[in-house]
Motif scaffolding. Structure first.
Motif, PDB file in Angstrom:
ATOM      1  N   PHE A   1     -17.269  -9.912   6.525  1.00 12.21           N
ATOM      2  CA  PHE A   1     -16.099 -10.784   6.419  1.00 12.21           C
ATOM      3  C   PHE A   1     -16.460 -12.264   6.278  1.00 12.21           C
ATOM      4  O   PHE A   1     -15.575 -13.101   6.115  1.00 12.21           O
ATOM      5  CB  PHE A   1     -15.184 -10.598   7.622  1.00 12.21           C
ATOM      6  N   ALA A   2     -17.744 -12.589   6.328  1.00 15.24           N
ATOM      7  CA  ALA A   2     -18.164 -13.987   6.187  1.00 15.24           C
ATOM      8  C   ALA A   2     -17.716 -14.528   4.837  1.00 15.24           C
ATOM      9  O   ALA A   2     -17.793 -13.832   3.820  1.00 15.24           O
ATOM     10  CB  ALA A   2     -19.677 -14.099   6.335  1.00 15.24           C
ATOM     11  N   ASP A   3     -17.236 -15.746   4.832  1.00 15.26           N
ATOM     12  CA  ASP A   3     -16.804 -16.433   3.608  1.00 15.26           C
ATOM     13  C   ASP A   3     -15.651 -15.743   2.890  1.00 15.26           C
ATOM     14  O   ASP A   3     -15.475 -15.913   1.690  1.00 15.26           O
ATOM     15  CB  ASP A   3     -17.979 -16.625   2.639  1.00 15.26           C
ATOM     16  N   LYS A   4     -14.876 -14.943   3.601  1.00 16.23           N
ATOM     17  CA  LYS A   4     -13.701 -14.287   3.032  1.00 16.23           C
ATOM     18  C   LYS A   4     -12.448 -14.882   3.680  1.00 16.23           C
ATOM     19  O   LYS A   4     -12.445 -15.222   4.860  1.00 16.23           O
ATOM     20  CB  LYS A   4     -13.715 -12.777   3.300  1.00 16.23           C
ATOM     21  N   SER A   5     -11.377 -14.976   2.892  1.00 14.50           N
ATOM     22  CA  SER A   5     -10.109 -15.457   3.442  1.00 14.50           C
ATOM     23  C   SER A   5      -9.490 -14.377   4.328  1.00 14.50           C
ATOM     24  O   SER A   5      -9.898 -13.206   4.281  1.00 14.50           O
ATOM     25  CB  SER A   5      -9.140 -15.807   2.308  1.00 14.50           C
ATOM     26  N   ARG A   6      -8.502 -14.764   5.102  1.00 12.60           N
ATOM     27  CA  ARG A   6      -7.805 -13.806   5.968  1.00 12.60           C
ATOM     28  C   ARG A   6      -7.232 -12.672   5.128  1.00 12.60           C
ATOM     29  O   ARG A   6      -7.343 -11.494   5.479  1.00 12.60           O
ATOM     30  CB  ARG A   6      -6.700 -14.514   6.753  1.00 12.60           C
ATOM     31  N   LEU A   7      -6.627 -12.996   3.996  1.00  8.90           N
ATOM     32  CA  LEU A   7      -6.044 -11.983   3.124  1.00  8.90           C
ATOM     33  C   LEU A   7      -7.112 -11.045   2.563  1.00  8.90           C
ATOM     34  O   LEU A   7      -6.930  -9.816   2.533  1.00  8.90           O
ATOM     35  CB  LEU A   7      -5.267 -12.642   1.986  1.00  8.90           C
ATOM     36  N   GLU A   8      -8.250 -11.594   2.138  1.00  8.44           N
ATOM     37  CA  GLU A   8      -9.340 -10.753   1.622  1.00  8.44           C
ATOM     38  C   GLU A   8      -9.847  -9.803   2.707  1.00  8.44           C
ATOM     39  O   GLU A   8     -10.119  -8.626   2.435  1.00  8.44           O
ATOM     40  CB  GLU A   8     -10.497 -11.621   1.123  1.00  8.44           C
ATOM     41  N   ARG A   9      -9.958 -10.300   3.933  1.00 14.27           N
ATOM     42  CA  ARG A   9     -10.420  -9.454   5.045  1.00 14.27           C
ATOM     43  C   ARG A   9      -9.442  -8.309   5.288  1.00 14.27           C
ATOM     44  O   ARG A   9      -9.843  -7.154   5.474  1.00 14.27           O
ATOM     45  CB  ARG A   9     -10.579 -10.293   6.311  1.00 14.27           C
ATOM     46  N   GLN A  10      -8.142  -8.628   5.277  1.00 16.17           N
ATOM     47  CA  GLN A  10      -7.137  -7.591   5.498  1.00 16.17           C
ATOM     48  C   GLN A  10      -7.168  -6.551   4.386  1.00 16.17           C
ATOM     49  O   GLN A  10      -7.065  -5.353   4.641  1.00 16.17           O
ATOM     50  CB  GLN A  10      -5.752  -8.218   5.630  1.00 16.17           C
ATOM     51  N   ARG A  11      -7.330  -7.009   3.162  1.00 13.92           N
ATOM     52  CA  ARG A  11      -7.414  -6.066   2.040  1.00 13.92           C
ATOM     53  C   ARG A  11      -8.642  -5.170   2.158  1.00 13.92           C
ATOM     54  O   ARG A  11      -8.583  -3.973   1.846  1.00 13.92           O
ATOM     55  CB  ARG A  11      -7.437  -6.826   0.717  1.00 13.92           C
ATOM     56  N   MET A  12      -9.756  -5.731   2.603  1.00  8.32           N
ATOM     57  CA  MET A  12     -10.975  -4.941   2.784  1.00  8.32           C
ATOM     58  C   MET A  12     -10.761  -3.843   3.819  1.00  8.32           C
ATOM     59  O   MET A  12     -11.176  -2.697   3.621  1.00  8.32           O
ATOM     60  CB  MET A  12     -12.133  -5.852   3.208  1.00  8.32           C
ATOM     61  N   VAL A  13     -10.123  -4.186   4.925  1.00 10.87           N
ATOM     62  CA  VAL A  13      -9.840  -3.202   5.974  1.00 10.87           C
ATOM     63  C   VAL A  13      -8.903  -2.130   5.442  1.00 10.87           C
ATOM     64  O   VAL A  13      -9.141  -0.930   5.622  1.00 10.87           O
ATOM     65  CB  VAL A  13      -9.268  -3.886   7.235  1.00 10.87           C
ATOM     66  N   ASN A  14      -7.828  -2.539   4.769  1.00  8.72           N
ATOM     67  CA  ASN A  14      -6.889  -1.561   4.215  1.00  8.72           C
ATOM     68  C   ASN A  14      -7.563  -0.621   3.227  1.00  8.72           C
ATOM     69  O   ASN A  14      -7.315   0.588   3.241  1.00  8.72           O
ATOM     70  CB  ASN A  14      -5.696  -2.272   3.561  1.00  8.72           C
ATOM     71  N   ARG A  15      -8.433  -1.152   2.359  1.00 13.12           N
ATOM     72  CA  ARG A  15      -9.167  -0.297   1.404  1.00 13.12           C
ATOM     73  C   ARG A  15     -10.045   0.714   2.143  1.00 13.12           C
ATOM     74  O   ARG A  15     -10.110   1.887   1.765  1.00 13.12           O
ATOM     75  CB  ARG A  15     -10.024  -1.140   0.469  1.00 13.12           C
ATOM     76  N   ALA A  16     -10.716   0.257   3.180  1.00 15.87           N
ATOM     77  CA  ALA A  16     -11.605   1.148   3.938  1.00 15.87           C
ATOM     78  C   ALA A  16     -10.828   2.282   4.614  1.00 15.87           C
ATOM     79  O   ALA A  16     -11.357   3.377   4.789  1.00 15.87           O
ATOM     80  CB  ALA A  16     -12.388   0.352   4.977  1.00 15.87           C
ATOM     81  N   LEU A  17      -9.574   2.014   4.954  1.00 22.84           N
ATOM     82  CA  LEU A  17      -8.760   3.012   5.649  1.00 22.84           C
ATOM     83  C   LEU A  17      -8.032   3.972   4.705  1.00 22.84           C
ATOM     84  O   LEU A  17      -7.389   4.915   5.155  1.00 22.84           O
ATOM     85  CB  LEU A  17      -7.757   2.321   6.575  1.00 22.84           C
ATOM     86  N   GLY A  18      -8.129   3.740   3.408  1.00 22.14           N
ATOM     87  CA  GLY A  18      -7.560   4.676   2.438  1.00 22.14           C
ATOM     88  C   GLY A  18      -6.060   4.846   2.580  1.00 22.14           C
ATOM     89  O   GLY A  18      -5.313   3.873   2.572  1.00 22.14           O
ATOM     90  N   ASP A  19      -5.613   6.109   2.721  1.00 20.97           N
ATOM     91  CA  ASP A  19      -4.178   6.397   2.763  1.00 20.97           C
ATOM     92  C   ASP A  19      -3.564   6.246   4.147  1.00 20.97           C
ATOM     93  O   ASP A  19      -2.367   6.487   4.315  1.00 20.97           O
ATOM     94  CB  ASP A  19      -3.905   7.805   2.235  1.00 20.97           C
TER      95      ASP A  19
END
Length: 90
Positions: free
Chosen positions: A54-72
């Motif tokens: 999550f380094a150098d990522k915006s709050r929105l980018e971090r949230q999107r990364m988590v959501n992608r990792a969690l799939g459906d």
């Protein structure tokens, strides 16, 4: 005891990010009878995660990364997911 969705989320996040801190908190009891409560006891969660990814990522980018990792899981199997994602302080 962690429920099945809670454990699955923990496993997916550990695999995707190798976090230095991870808490998957089941908030479902606080929302009993509210919109989105499906009676499963696993409808509302908070994820607190700290990972170098999550380094150098915006709050929105971090949230999107988590959501992608969690799939459906978010939106389909879990009604509400609060995400607090951060990078370790160096």
């Amino acid at each position: 005891m962690a429920g099945s969705v809670q454990q699955e989320m923990e496993d997916l996040l550990k695999e995707a990010f190798s976090p230095t801190r991870l808490e998957v908190i089941n908030d479902s009891a606080k929302h009993s009878g509210h919109a989105g409560d499906d009676g499963s006891g696993e409808s509302h969660f908070t994820v607190v995660i700290e990972a170098p990814a999550f380094a150098d990522k915006s709050r929105l980018e971090r949230q999107r990364m988590v959501n992608r990792a969690l799939g459906d899981i978010p939106g389909e199997r879990v009604h509400a997911l609060a995400i607090q994602a951060s990078a370790p302080v160096t």
